[in-house]
Motif scaffolding. Structure first.
Motif, PDB file in Angstrom:
ATOM      1  N   GLU A  32       0.825  -1.214   0.000  1.00 33.65           N
ATOM      2  CA  GLU A  32       0.000   0.000   0.000  1.00 33.65           C
ATOM      3  C   GLU A  32       0.858   1.263   0.000  1.00 33.65           C
ATOM      4  O   GLU A  32       0.468   2.287  -0.555  1.00 33.65           O
ATOM      5  CB  GLU A  32      -0.911  -0.004   1.230  1.00 33.65           C
ATOM      6  CG  GLU A  32      -1.876   1.151   1.268  1.00 33.65           C
ATOM      7  CD  GLU A  32      -2.793   1.088   2.480  1.00 33.65           C
ATOM      8  OE1 GLU A  32      -3.335   2.150   2.836  1.00 33.65           O
ATOM      9  OE2 GLU A  32      -2.972   0.010   3.066  1.00 33.65           O
ATOM     10  N   GLY A  92      -1.315  -8.196  -5.816  1.00 30.57           N
ATOM     11  CA  GLY A  92      -2.505  -7.386  -6.067  1.00 30.57           C
ATOM     12  C   GLY A  92      -3.778  -8.197  -5.882  1.00 30.57           C
ATOM     13  O   GLY A  92      -4.743  -7.722  -5.274  1.00 30.57           O
ATOM     14  N   GLU A  93      -3.779  -9.410  -6.395  1.00 29.46           N
ATOM     15  CA  GLU A  93      -4.934 -10.298  -6.223  1.00 29.46           C
ATOM     16  C   GLU A  93      -5.126 -10.641  -4.748  1.00 29.46           C
ATOM     17  O   GLU A  93      -6.256 -10.716  -4.260  1.00 29.46           O
ATOM     18  CB  GLU A  93      -4.754 -11.583  -7.038  1.00 29.46           C
ATOM     19  CG  GLU A  93      -4.892 -11.391  -8.526  1.00 29.46           C
ATOM     20  CD  GLU A  93      -6.306 -10.988  -8.917  1.00 29.46           C
ATOM     21  OE1 GLU A  93      -7.285 -11.501  -8.335  1.00 29.46           O
ATOM     22  OE2 GLU A  93      -6.436 -10.135  -9.818  1.00 29.46           O
ATOM     23  N   ARG A  96      -6.786  -7.733  -2.990  1.00 27.85           N
ATOM     24  CA  ARG A  96      -8.221  -7.709  -3.303  1.00 27.85           C
ATOM     25  C   ARG A  96      -8.970  -8.808  -2.539  1.00 27.85           C
ATOM     26  O   ARG A  96     -10.029  -8.579  -1.964  1.00 27.85           O
ATOM     27  CB  ARG A  96      -8.454  -7.851  -4.804  1.00 27.85           C
ATOM     28  CG  ARG A  96      -8.266  -6.541  -5.561  1.00 27.85           C
ATOM     29  CD  ARG A  96      -8.639  -6.670  -7.025  1.00 27.85           C
ATOM     30  NE  ARG A  96      -7.642  -7.383  -7.820  1.00 27.85           N
ATOM     31  CZ  ARG A  96      -6.472  -6.871  -8.210  1.00 27.85           C
ATOM     32  NH1 ARG A  96      -6.135  -5.642  -7.864  1.00 27.85           N
ATOM     33  NH2 ARG A  96      -5.636  -7.571  -8.934  1.00 27.85           N
ATOM     34  N   ALA A  97      -8.389 -10.007  -2.559  1.00 21.97           N
ATOM     35  CA  ALA A  97      -9.042 -11.125  -1.875  1.00 21.97           C
ATOM     36  C   ALA A  97      -9.129 -10.876  -0.375  1.00 21.97           C
ATOM     37  O   ALA A  97     -10.147 -11.191   0.251  1.00 21.97           O
ATOM     38  CB  ALA A  97      -8.275 -12.424  -2.148  1.00 21.97           C
ATOM     39  N   THR A  99      -9.422  -8.071   1.106  1.00 20.33           N
ATOM     40  CA  THR A  99     -10.472  -7.072   1.327  1.00 20.33           C
ATOM     41  C   THR A  99     -11.854  -7.673   1.124  1.00 20.33           C
ATOM     42  O   THR A  99     -12.761  -7.453   1.925  1.00 20.33           O
ATOM     43  CB  THR A  99     -10.280  -5.881   0.369  1.00 20.33           C
ATOM     44  OG1 THR A  99      -9.017  -5.275   0.639  1.00 20.33           O
ATOM     45  CG2 THR A  99     -11.379  -4.858   0.523  1.00 20.33           C
ATOM     46  N   GLU A 100     -12.015  -8.460   0.078  1.00 27.56           N
ATOM     47  CA  GLU A 100     -13.334  -8.959  -0.305  1.00 27.56           C
ATOM     48  C   GLU A 100     -13.700 -10.310   0.303  1.00 27.56           C
ATOM     49  O   GLU A 100     -14.876 -10.593   0.511  1.00 27.56           O
ATOM     50  CB  GLU A 100     -13.404  -9.073  -1.830  1.00 27.56           C
ATOM     51  CG  GLU A 100     -13.261  -7.736  -2.516  1.00 27.56           C
ATOM     52  CD  GLU A 100     -13.080  -7.863  -4.020  1.00 27.56           C
ATOM     53  OE1 GLU A 100     -13.128  -9.000  -4.559  1.00 27.56           O
ATOM     54  OE2 GLU A 100     -12.884  -6.820  -4.668  1.00 27.56           O
TER      55      GLU A 100
END
Length: 136
Positions: A32, A92-93, A96-97, A99-100
């Motif tokens: 980040e 990056g994946e 995202r994972a 977070t989601e």
């Protein structure tokens, strides 16, 4: 939020290069703030980790090719710098994972830890037979 399986790249990253929640969260923190270098003490404070634990986790990420270390006047500093484009994409994946589908990422991280413990136990069990044979 989707609770389905996480991407294969994320599974591989968690299996092959990240062993703990501390390592995962340090990687995501450094990702980040990719333009910054982090001292273990600063990263530890940011995540609520003791400096020795942060240092150990950062060293593991260096060995995994996800971050780099350099010496500064203030001490050892670490910066996000994956060694390949594939690792950049996987990180990056993972971000995202996490977070989601945090639960799924945590399940995968835990399953990998259990698999490492089982593999170590199996090696020790096998080793005990080998050493017993040598004594006979």
């Amino acid at each position: 939020m989707d609770d389905g399986p996480i991407a294969n790249e994320v599974e591989a990253l968690l299996r092959d290069r990240i062993e703990s929640l501390e390592q995962l969260e340090l990687l995501l923190l450094l990702r980040e703030h990719a333009s910054e270098s982090w001292l273990p003490s600063k990263a530890g404070v940011e995540l609520g980790l003791a400096e020795p634990m942060a240092t150990q986790a950062l060293e593991h990420l260096v060995r995994g090719g996800l971050i780099v270390e350099r010496s500064t006047e203030s001490g050892r500093a670490f910066r996000y710098a994956p060694i390949s484009a594939a690792l950049v994409e996987a990180a990056g994946e993972l971000a995202r994972a996490y977070t989601e589908r945090r639960g799924e990422v945590m399940r995968q991280l835990s399953a990998n830890a259990v698999a490492r413990v089982r593999a170590a136990a199996s090696r020790m069990f096998s080793y005990s037979f080998l050493t017993a044979r040598k004594r006979d």
